[in-house]
Design a protein around this motif. Sequence first.
Motif, PDB file in Angstrom:
ATOM      1  N   GLY A  46       0.785  -1.233   0.000  1.00 21.62           N
ATOM      2  CA  GLY A  46       0.000   0.000   0.000  1.00 21.62           C
ATOM      3  C   GLY A  46       0.808   1.269   0.000  1.00 21.62           C
ATOM      4  N   VAL A  47       2.140   1.155  -0.081  1.00 23.02           N
ATOM      5  CA  VAL A  47       3.017   2.326  -0.077  1.00 23.02           C
ATOM      6  C   VAL A  47       3.731   2.408  -1.415  1.00 23.02           C
ATOM      7  CG1 VAL A  47       5.053   3.389   0.972  1.00 23.02           C
ATOM      8  CG2 VAL A  47       3.349   2.262   2.411  1.00 23.02           C
ATOM      9  N   ARG A  48       3.888   3.611  -1.915  1.00 25.80           N
ATOM     10  CA  ARG A  48       4.592   3.796  -3.188  1.00 25.80           C
ATOM     11  C   ARG A  48       5.584   4.956  -3.069  1.00 25.80           C
ATOM     12  NH1 ARG A  48      -0.678   5.885  -4.226  1.00 25.80           N
ATOM     13  NH2 ARG A  48      -0.656   8.153  -4.594  1.00 25.80           N
ATOM     14  N   VAL A  49       6.675   4.866  -3.816  1.00 26.86           N
ATOM     15  CA  VAL A  49       7.649   5.943  -3.943  1.00 26.86           C
ATOM     16  C   VAL A  49       7.927   6.113  -5.427  1.00 26.86           C
ATOM     17  CG1 VAL A  49       9.992   6.714  -3.456  1.00 26.86           C
ATOM     18  CG2 VAL A  49       8.711   5.490  -1.695  1.00 26.86           C
ATOM     19  N   ARG A  50       7.823   7.339  -5.907  1.00 26.01           N
ATOM     20  CA  ARG A  50       8.091   7.585  -7.319  1.00 26.01           C
ATOM     21  C   ARG A  50       9.036   8.766  -7.472  1.00 26.01           C
ATOM     22  NH1 ARG A  50       3.085  10.469  -6.917  1.00 26.01           N
ATOM     23  NH2 ARG A  50       3.101  12.466  -8.056  1.00 26.01           N
ATOM     24  N   PRO A  51       9.817   8.784  -8.542  1.00 22.42           N
ATOM     25  CA  PRO A  51      10.705   9.924  -8.781  1.00 22.42           C
ATOM     26  C   PRO A  51       9.907  11.137  -9.251  1.00 22.42           C
ATOM     27  CG  PRO A  51      10.827   8.389 -10.604  1.00 22.42           C
ATOM     28  CD  PRO A  51       9.963   7.739  -9.566  1.00 22.42           C
ATOM     29  N   CYS A  52      10.506  12.285  -9.093  1.00 26.71           N
ATOM     30  CA  CYS A  52       9.891  13.530  -9.559  1.00 26.71           C
ATOM     31  C   CYS A  52      10.291  13.713 -11.024  1.00 26.71           C
ATOM     32  CB  CYS A  52      10.385  14.691  -8.694  1.00 26.71           C
ATOM     33  SG  CYS A  52       9.568  16.253  -9.027  1.00 26.71           S
ATOM     34  N   ALA A  53       9.487  13.177 -11.927  1.00 21.90           N
ATOM     35  CA  ALA A  53       9.895  13.051 -13.318  1.00 21.90           C
ATOM     36  C   ALA A  53       9.325  14.127 -14.235  1.00 21.90           C
ATOM     37  CB  ALA A  53       9.502  11.672 -13.843  1.00 21.90           C
ATOM     38  N   GLU A  54       8.176  14.698 -13.882  1.00 21.24           N
ATOM     39  CA  GLU A  54       7.496  15.612 -14.782  1.00 21.24           C
ATOM     40  C   GLU A  54       7.173  16.924 -14.078  1.00 21.24           C
ATOM     41  OE1 GLU A  54       4.060  13.526 -16.061  1.00 21.24           O
ATOM     42  OE2 GLU A  54       5.176  11.984 -17.167  1.00 21.24           O
ATOM     43  N   GLU A  55       6.753  17.910 -14.863  1.00 22.89           N
ATOM     44  CA  GLU A  55       6.406  19.211 -14.292  1.00 22.89           C
ATOM     45  C   GLU A  55       5.307  19.093 -13.253  1.00 22.89           C
ATOM     46  OE1 GLU A  55       6.621  23.317 -13.700  1.00 22.89           O
ATOM     47  OE2 GLU A  55       7.954  22.001 -14.846  1.00 22.89           O
ATOM     48  N   ALA A  56       4.339  18.231 -13.508  1.00 22.63           N
ATOM     49  CA  ALA A  56       3.257  18.046 -12.536  1.00 22.63           C
ATOM     50  C   ALA A  56       3.789  17.499 -11.214  1.00 22.63           C
ATOM     51  CB  ALA A  56       2.194  17.111 -13.109  1.00 22.63           C
ATOM     52  N   ASP A  57       4.834  16.647 -11.283  1.00 23.40           N
ATOM     53  CA  ASP A  57       5.443  16.128 -10.057  1.00 23.40           C
ATOM     54  C   ASP A  57       6.140  17.244  -9.281  1.00 23.40           C
ATOM     55  OD1 ASP A  57       4.694  13.471 -10.612  1.00 23.40           O
ATOM     56  OD2 ASP A  57       6.456  13.195 -11.887  1.00 23.40           O
ATOM     57  N   ARG A  58       6.793  18.152  -9.999  1.00 24.98           N
ATOM     58  CA  ARG A  58       7.458  19.274  -9.325  1.00 24.98           C
ATOM     59  C   ARG A  58       6.427  20.142  -8.601  1.00 24.98           C
ATOM     60  NH1 ARG A  58      12.137  21.380 -13.607  1.00 24.98           N
ATOM     61  NH2 ARG A  58      12.851  19.299 -14.239  1.00 24.98           N
ATOM     62  N   ALA A  59       5.329  20.397  -9.272  1.00 20.89           N
ATOM     63  CA  ALA A  59       4.270  21.186  -8.640  1.00 20.89           C
ATOM     64  C   ALA A  59       3.713  20.471  -7.415  1.00 20.89           C
ATOM     65  CB  ALA A  59       3.155  21.471  -9.651  1.00 20.89           C
ATOM     66  N   ARG A  60       3.655  19.140  -7.486  1.00 16.89           N
ATOM     67  CA  ARG A  60       3.166  18.376  -6.342  1.00 16.89           C
ATOM     68  C   ARG A  60       4.148  18.459  -5.178  1.00 16.89           C
ATOM     69  NH1 ARG A  60      -0.564  17.688  -3.173  1.00 16.89           N
ATOM     70  NH2 ARG A  60      -0.833  15.632  -2.230  1.00 16.89           N
ATOM     71  N   VAL A  61       5.448  18.388  -5.458  1.00 11.33           N
ATOM     72  CA  VAL A  61       6.450  18.523  -4.397  1.00 11.33           C
ATOM     73  C   VAL A  61       6.348  19.898  -3.750  1.00 11.33           C
ATOM     74  CG1 VAL A  61       8.922  18.604  -3.890  1.00 11.33           C
ATOM     75  CG2 VAL A  61       8.025  16.825  -5.381  1.00 11.33           C
ATOM     76  N   HIS A  62       6.160  20.921  -4.558  1.00  9.60           N
ATOM     77  CA  HIS A  62       5.979  22.276  -4.003  1.00  9.60           C
ATOM     78  C   HIS A  62       4.794  22.311  -3.047  1.00  9.60           C
ATOM     79  CE1 HIS A  62       3.774  26.197  -4.321  1.00  9.60           C
ATOM     80  NE2 HIS A  62       4.910  26.606  -3.788  1.00  9.60           N
ATOM     81  N   ALA A  63       3.673  21.742  -3.460  1.00  9.26           N
ATOM     82  CA  ALA A  63       2.477  21.748  -2.610  1.00  9.26           C
ATOM     83  C   ALA A  63       2.723  20.971  -1.316  1.00  9.26           C
ATOM     84  CB  ALA A  63       1.292  21.159  -3.371  1.00  9.26           C
ATOM     85  N   LEU A  64       3.389  19.836  -1.413  1.00  7.74           N
ATOM     86  CA  LEU A  64       3.704  19.042  -0.225  1.00  7.74           C
ATOM     87  C   LEU A  64       4.655  19.803   0.695  1.00  7.74           C
ATOM     88  CD1 LEU A  64       4.178  15.559  -1.918  1.00  7.74           C
ATOM     89  CD2 LEU A  64       2.374  16.143  -0.274  1.00  7.74           C
ATOM     90  N   TYR A  65       5.614  20.489   0.107  1.00  9.89           N
ATOM     91  CA  TYR A  65       6.554  21.281   0.894  1.00  9.89           C
ATOM     92  C   TYR A  65       5.812  22.364   1.674  1.00  9.89           C
ATOM     93  CZ  TYR A  65      10.695  24.091   1.996  1.00  9.89           C
ATOM     94  OH  TYR A  65      11.682  24.779   2.661  1.00  9.89           O
ATOM     95  N   GLN A  66       4.966  23.105   0.989  1.00 11.55           N
ATOM     96  CA  GLN A  66       4.243  24.198   1.653  1.00 11.55           C
ATOM     97  C   GLN A  66       3.373  23.673   2.794  1.00 11.55           C
ATOM     98  OE1 GLN A  66       4.753  27.642   0.666  1.00 11.55           O
ATOM     99  NE2 GLN A  66       6.427  26.490  -0.255  1.00 11.55           N
ATOM    100  N   SER A  67       2.721  22.546   2.573  1.00  5.50           N
ATOM    101  CA  SER A  67       1.820  21.999   3.593  1.00  5.50           C
ATOM    102  C   SER A  67       2.585  21.388   4.764  1.00  5.50           C
ATOM    103  CB  SER A  67       0.909  20.935   2.973  1.00  5.50           C
ATOM    104  OG  SER A  67       0.066  21.498   2.006  1.00  5.50           O
ATOM    105  N   SER A  68       3.638  20.629   4.479  1.00  4.87           N
ATOM    106  CA  SER A  68       4.318  19.900   5.552  1.00  4.87           C
ATOM    107  C   SER A  68       5.192  20.807   6.407  1.00  4.87           C
ATOM    108  CB  SER A  68       5.141  18.742   4.978  1.00  4.87           C
ATOM    109  OG  SER A  68       6.122  19.202   4.078  1.00  4.87           O
ATOM    110  N   PHE A  69       5.624  21.944   5.862  1.00  4.71           N
ATOM    111  CA  PHE A  69       6.481  22.853   6.621  1.00  4.71           C
ATOM    112  C   PHE A  69       5.741  24.083   7.155  1.00  4.71           C
ATOM    113  CE2 PHE A  69       9.789  20.447   4.484  1.00  4.71           C
ATOM    114  CZ  PHE A  69      10.782  20.374   5.453  1.00  4.71           C
ATOM    115  N   ALA A  70       4.452  24.195   6.905  1.00  9.39           N
ATOM    116  CA  ALA A  70       3.720  25.420   7.235  1.00  9.39           C
ATOM    117  C   ALA A  70       3.798  25.800   8.704  1.00  9.39           C
ATOM    118  CB  ALA A  70       2.261  25.280   6.810  1.00  9.39           C
TER     119      ALA A  70
END
Length: 308
Positions: free
Chosen positions: A162-186
């Motif tokens: 039930g766990v997955r890890v994927r590389p940040c391969a596309e622009e949409a992935d970069r945007a997702r990392v940004h969103a996760l960063y903002q939320s997890s460090f807020a």
Amino acid sequence: MPYALRPARLADAPAVTELLNEVDRIEIGRPETDLHTVEADLKRPDIALDRDSWLAFDGDRVVAYGLLWDESGGERVDVDHYVLPDHQRAGELILDALEIRALDKAHANGAARAVVHLHLNTEPTLDTGLIAKRGWHVVRRYHVLRRPLDAATDHAPGLPAGVRVRPCAEEADRARVHALYQSSFAAHFDFQPRTYDQWLDDVDADALDWSLVWIAGTEDLGDAGFLIARDDRAAMGWIRSVGVLSEARGSGLGGLLLRHAFAAFAARGRDTVGLGVDTANPTGAPALYARHGMAVHYAVDTWETVLL
């Protein structure tokens, strides 16, 4: 002979790197500053070098350096300050300039005061008595941690069901990392919200090896964690950020991401990996890193002053 003071230029990056490595040798025992890191700082889009940077010279030698930037758009201003031990007066001149510019910057943002932060090694080349007399005081401590790597034992971990890890391969992935960063460090100390474009500048996206960025998630929660690593430091592989959403903490995603990074660096022939952590981090990150074999390399204090 009095010190000469002028703004830094991009062409000064090698001289600044040499100064910072002299400071490194004194503070931590070996040089760990890379030229490209200094160049990235001097090329920040939110810095006007003619107003936000300073070099102090003793003859032709750079003996002190200061840099100022403003991520908050309000009262919070950040500065860097480096000085050789025998040139404290040069350091004071740069402190004078930093404080004047910081207050001007905050006022231009519409703030009534400037809250200025400076990160210094706990045993710095700057005489901390000088800044204490100016009203600076320590508000936080960070540890720079490091861990040895071994390609024979540091392998990519298996994934639990039930766990997955994927590389940040596309622009949409970069945007997702940004969103996760903002939320997890807020909720973290000194966090400043950043737009996607600002964040790309912060992580030096054009020079970042995106194959060293991963997103982790679960079937129930979806994408819930990320890790950003860099392999452009001469001293060691570097984990820039690890974040997990609050609702996913305790699920093992942070440790899983760490082990992925350890394996990737070991496979590249790295023998050491490092990262920085707030010692008062409320998420339990220091304990997580300790469980994964990371030990203190050196400590850094955040000094603060309030200018009116």
